[in-house]
Design an enzyme around this catalytic site. Structure first.
Site, PDB file in Angstrom:
ATOM      1  CB  CYS A 113      -0.880  -0.378   1.190  1.00 18.17           C
ATOM      2  SG  CYS A 113      -0.083  -0.015   2.797  1.00 18.17           S
ATOM      3  CG  HIS A 427      -3.968   0.338   4.876  1.00 12.68           C
ATOM      4  ND1 HIS A 427      -3.428  -0.659   3.788  1.00 12.68           N
ATOM      5  CD2 HIS A 427      -4.888   1.223   4.248  1.00 12.68           C
ATOM      6  CE1 HIS A 427      -4.026  -0.292   2.359  1.00 12.68           C
ATOM      7  NE2 HIS A 427      -5.281   0.497   2.128  1.00 12.68           N
TER       8      HIS A 427
END
Length: 479
Positions: A113, A427
């Protein structure tokens, strides 16, 4: 790495590589690129039954040259009737992209990510895409190593694929070449690729592109990346103890927003970031001494990148810990008071012309609204719809620079956020403003439309997504 053949319907795909250090889901993403069958629809026969996304290759007995069988239906665009209404899903894929108003998402290949969010933010820069399109194999210079050249080619091809696809793209080739060029992005922990710092990925990718693209640029503007992102700084270095003073100039690709108990707004953090203390040898004292370095902006970029310095090394836990403090940032940023006296003088006339033009657009109300800023960081308001730099068409950077003037005012066009407590976990997500003016949240393979008023709420203060990198586009005015 082993090579297999894959039979699907009447087609045979030979020499398909399997990286056995990665989960089978990555192999399925490769097959998705080849066949158009989404990973969740793929049924691949292996020893013991169907291949699962998280299976261990070492237990499956897949051998070099083995023939695998795959079943599954590819995504198809439904054909529209000869007459009647035309629905978006009936259009060719390139027309679907235009109708959709944003480009495709990127599959997460296993803690990637950080890479996906970086790519989505940089993909939003049309001038960078234009420079990459001109870059070709013939453009490679002897000054550029092969790994940098191949990474630039992979970036170009991936950006092109994102623009033409409505389905998520698997950035396999780019990821492989990024790890080859920068091995730290290939670190494993218990056989799984580790999460990495998005700012490091952003910095390394821009550095590589700067090396590759400046060799093929025109003589007017040989360094495309520097012209787009380079910030010229001039600094006064002073030693209070000895009275010594000197000046120095440097070029950087981002400004740092330092975060402390006194910092509540981006502007305050930028001022802190332009001041630093350094210890070095003092010729007059004959020993080390503390010097104060105070910097000013002496040259502005087309795109201003700002990093919020949220991570610091925590010895106790041996990892990059995170500062969660809320730091507000504006949609419109004025950096005039961070500039050198020389640059301020050059900005005065364009700024006055911009005030006059925006005053005409907004009428008498504008003069009242414009004088009272909504935020300390903003010195002028902007007419709706002009947040992409007066709406001028994308041109080659050198041509655009010669036809427009900087004003010191910038509009927010991308935010890269981090959710979690450590840079090497959590994330990352990219939030990007489209040409239409709407914002899209790129959470890996799931692009989601967002309201503009929600973008500035990513300012921290808790465990939710918070801005780590902000990218602003210069608001310019014609010569």
């Amino acid at each position: 790495m082993i090579t297999v053949s894959v039979k699907w319907q009447k087609e045979m795909f030979k020499d398909v590589e399997i990286d056995t250090s990665q989960p089978p889901y990555v192999f399925k993403c490769q097959l998705y690129d080849l066949t158009g069958v989404p990973p969740e629809r793929q049924k691949i026969m292996v020893k013991g039954g169907l291949l699962k996304d998280d299976a261990d290759w070492s237990t499956l007995g897949v051998k070099e040259g083995q023939k695998l069988m795959m079943m599954g239906t590819a995504d198809e665009i439904i054909k529209a009737p000869e007459k009647g209404p035309v629905f978006m899903e009936d259009l060719p894929e390139e027309e679907q992209v235009v109708a959709l108003g944003h480009s495709a998402g990127l599959f997460n290949l296993g803690n990637t990510c950080y890479m996906n969010s970086t790519l989505q933010c940089l993909h939003s820069v049309p001038e960078l895409k234009s420079a990459l399109i001109k870059y070709s194999h013939s453009g490679k210079s002897n000054d550029v190593d092969q790994s940098s050249h191949m990474l630039a080619i992979a970036t170009r091809d991936l950006f092109n694929e994102l623009d033409k696809s409505v389905k998520p793209v698997a950035p396999m080739q780019f990821w492989m070449l990024l790890r080859k060029k920068y091995p730290q992005f290939g670190q494993l922990h218990n056989g799984v690729f580790m999460q990495q710092d998005a700012e490091e990925c952003w910095t390394q990718l821009l550095y590589t592109l700067s090396q590759s693209l400046k060799t093929t640029g025109s003589s007017e503007n040989p360094d495309t990346v520097k012209a787009l992102f380079g910030i010229e700084l001039v600094s006064r270095v002073h030693c209070q103890e000895s009275g010594e003073e000197s000046s120095e100039a440097e070029s950087v690709y981002s400004l740092k927003c330092h975060i402390s108990q006194e910092v509540n707004h981006l502007h305050e953090g930028l001022k802190h970031g332009l001041k630093s203390e350094l210890e070095k040898a003092s010729p007059s004292l004959g020993r080390s001494a503390i010097y104060l370095k105070e910097s000013r902006i002496d040259g502005l970029p087309r795109y201003l990148t700002i990093q919020f310095v949220r991570f610091f090394w925590k010895r106790e836990s041996n990892q990059k810990a995170k500062i969660l403090r809320k730091v507000d940032y504006p949609l419109e940023l004025d950096v005039y008071d961070l500039c050198s006296d020389d640059l301020r003088g050059k900005l005065e006339a364009p700024r006055q012309r911009l005030r006059d033009e925006e005053g005409k657009k907004l009428g008498l109300k504008a003069s009242k609204d414009g004088s009272s800023s909504k935020d300390n960081d903003v010195k002028m308001s902007n007419a709706e719809g002009s947040s992409n730099g007066s709406g001028e068409p994308s041109m080659a950077t050198s041509q655009e620079d010669s036809e427009t003037q900087m004003t010191g005012i910038y509009d927010l066009v991308a935010v890269l956020t981090h959710k979690g407590r450590s840079a090497d976990s959590g994330h990352y997500v990219g939030w990007v403003k489209q040409e239409s003016g709407k914002w899209i949240e790129y959470d890996d393979d799931s692009p989601i439309a967002q309201r503009e008023e929600d973008i500035t709420k990513l300012s921290g203060g808790g465990d939710w997504h918070m801005a780590y990198i902000c990218m602003y586009k210069a608001r310019t005015i014609p010569m």
